[in-house]
Scaffold this motif. Structure first.
Motif, PDB file in Angstrom:
ATOM      1  N   LEU A   5      59.219  71.542  87.791  1.00  0.00           N
ATOM      2  CA  LEU A   5      59.852  70.638  88.731  1.00  0.00           C
ATOM      3  C   LEU A   5      58.813  69.419  89.187  1.00  0.00           C
ATOM      4  O   LEU A   5      59.280  68.508  89.871  1.00  0.00           O
ATOM      5  N   PRO A  10      65.842  68.968  90.025  1.00  0.00           N
ATOM      6  CA  PRO A  10      66.847  69.893  89.624  1.00  0.00           C
ATOM      7  C   PRO A  10      68.064  69.425  89.996  1.00  0.00           C
ATOM      8  O   PRO A  10      68.424  68.620  91.047  1.00  0.00           O
ATOM      9  N   THR A  13      69.864  73.499  93.502  1.00  0.00           N
ATOM     10  CA  THR A  13      68.733  74.450  94.011  1.00  0.00           C
ATOM     11  C   THR A  13      69.369  75.749  94.267  1.00  0.00           C
ATOM     12  O   THR A  13      70.468  76.218  94.347  1.00  0.00           O
ATOM     13  N   THR A  14      68.340  77.038  94.424  1.00  0.00           N
ATOM     14  CA  THR A  14      68.708  78.086  94.818  1.00  0.00           C
ATOM     15  C   THR A  14      69.693  78.084  96.018  1.00  0.00           C
ATOM     16  O   THR A  14      70.564  79.109  96.223  1.00  0.00           O
ATOM     17  N   HIS A  34      75.527  66.013  95.750  1.00  0.00           N
ATOM     18  CA  HIS A  34      74.172  65.929  95.501  1.00  0.00           C
ATOM     19  C   HIS A  34      73.749  64.869  94.349  1.00  0.00           C
ATOM     20  O   HIS A  34      74.323  64.930  93.467  1.00  0.00           O
ATOM     21  N   ASN A  36      70.191  63.026  92.828  1.00  0.00           N
ATOM     22  CA  ASN A  36      68.704  62.841  92.849  1.00  0.00           C
ATOM     23  C   ASN A  36      68.279  61.210  92.771  1.00  0.00           C
ATOM     24  O   ASN A  36      69.062  60.580  91.963  1.00  0.00           O
ATOM     25  N   ASN A  97      64.147  75.828 100.141  1.00  0.00           N
ATOM     26  CA  ASN A  97      65.448  75.265  99.574  1.00  0.00           C
ATOM     27  C   ASN A  97      65.538  75.336  97.962  1.00  0.00           C
ATOM     28  O   ASN A  97      66.523  75.599  97.269  1.00  0.00           O
ATOM     29  N   LEU A  98      64.286  75.047  97.384  1.00  0.00           N
ATOM     30  CA  LEU A  98      64.364  75.076  95.972  1.00  0.00           C
ATOM     31  C   LEU A  98      64.388  76.472  95.237  1.00  0.00           C
ATOM     32  O   LEU A  98      65.220  76.752  94.353  1.00  0.00           O
ATOM     33  N   ILE A 135      66.901  67.028  98.242  1.00  0.00           N
ATOM     34  CA  ILE A 135      67.631  68.473  98.414  1.00  0.00           C
ATOM     35  C   ILE A 135      68.038  68.881  99.845  1.00  0.00           C
ATOM     36  O   ILE A 135      68.772  69.687  99.947  1.00  0.00           O
ATOM     37  N   TYR A 143      74.088  67.334 100.113  1.00  0.00           N
ATOM     38  CA  TYR A 143      72.520  67.378  99.835  1.00  0.00           C
ATOM     39  C   TYR A 143      72.021  65.958  99.494  1.00  0.00           C
ATOM     40  O   TYR A 143      72.317  65.305  98.613  1.00  0.00           O
TER      41      TYR A 143
END
Length: 212
Positions: A5, A10, A13-14, A34, A36, A97-98, A135, A143
């Motif tokens: 990463l 990503p 995220t989890t 979301h 990026n 958060n990741l 994120i 997000y």
């Protein structure tokens, strides 16, 4: 994971995944917004605002702000009936958060600390801030600063005014309860303090009351 990463943004995220599962089991929609952005696409005023709001010693510590932790403990000792406020750094929030689900336990905090150490070791401060800006949740299932700007102000992140960036930062860490576009009196006051700080004006009074 951390090294991967360093170079790749990503798509999810989890935290996003598990919140989506929670919404699914609750019979709600599971979609999320979301996007990026590259570092150059993230407005400076948003970075300044989140550092002022969430982690003013971000550039000084190595993942853990012991001063803020001690302050939170002292504040809780003065007001034991209030929940102890969080003292997580931006690096800790990125790690959480990741990589981790939204569950609370001592084991989870230990894993969060492990990832925080790795992130601070392998990533630059700029990369940590870029990841955070992309994120962080700024509205329910919304997000990142780009989607947050579109959701609240109907404009791209790059055109955010400093006052709007401060309003986005003011709803952290509870963007589900608070709204940047429909701020309560508490959020308006908090946003004004953040705005003053990013303009170089020291805050004159600390927040010391229950949020609206």
């Amino acid at each position: 994971q951390v090294l991967f990463l360093l170079f790749i943004n990503p798509p999810i995220t989890t935290m996003m995944f598990f919140k989506g599962v929670e919404h699914l089991f609750a019979g709600e929609g599971i979609g999320c917004s979301h996007t990026n952005l590259s570092w150059n696409e993230i407005p400076d005023n948003f970075i300044q605002a989140v550092v002022a709001a969430e982690d003013q010693r971000f550039y000084e510590h190595h993942g853990f702000d012991m001063t803020e932790t001690e302050n939170a403990q002292k504040e809780h000792a003065r007001h034991p009936k209030r929940p102890m406020r969080g003292a997580s750094t931006i690096s800790q929030q990125v790690a959480k958060n990741l990589f981790l689900p939204p569950w609370h336990s001592f084991i989870r905090k230990g894993i969060e600390a492990y990832y925080t150490v790795l992130i601070e070791f392998f990533w630059s401060k700029q990369r940590i801030l870029q990841m955070y800006a992309n994120i962080v949740e700024l509205a329910p299932s919304v997000y990142g600063v780009e989607e947050g700007a579109q959701y609240h102000f109907h404009k791209p992140a790059q055109t955010l005014l400093a006052s709007e960036a401060a309003q986005l930062a003011a709803v952290l860490p509870n963007p589900v309860r608070w709204s940047a576009s429909k701020p309560s009196g508490y959020i308006q006051h908090r946003a004004a303090r953040i705005h003053n700080q990013i303009r170089g004006i020291p805050a004159d009074v600390e927040d010391d009351g229950e949020p609206d």
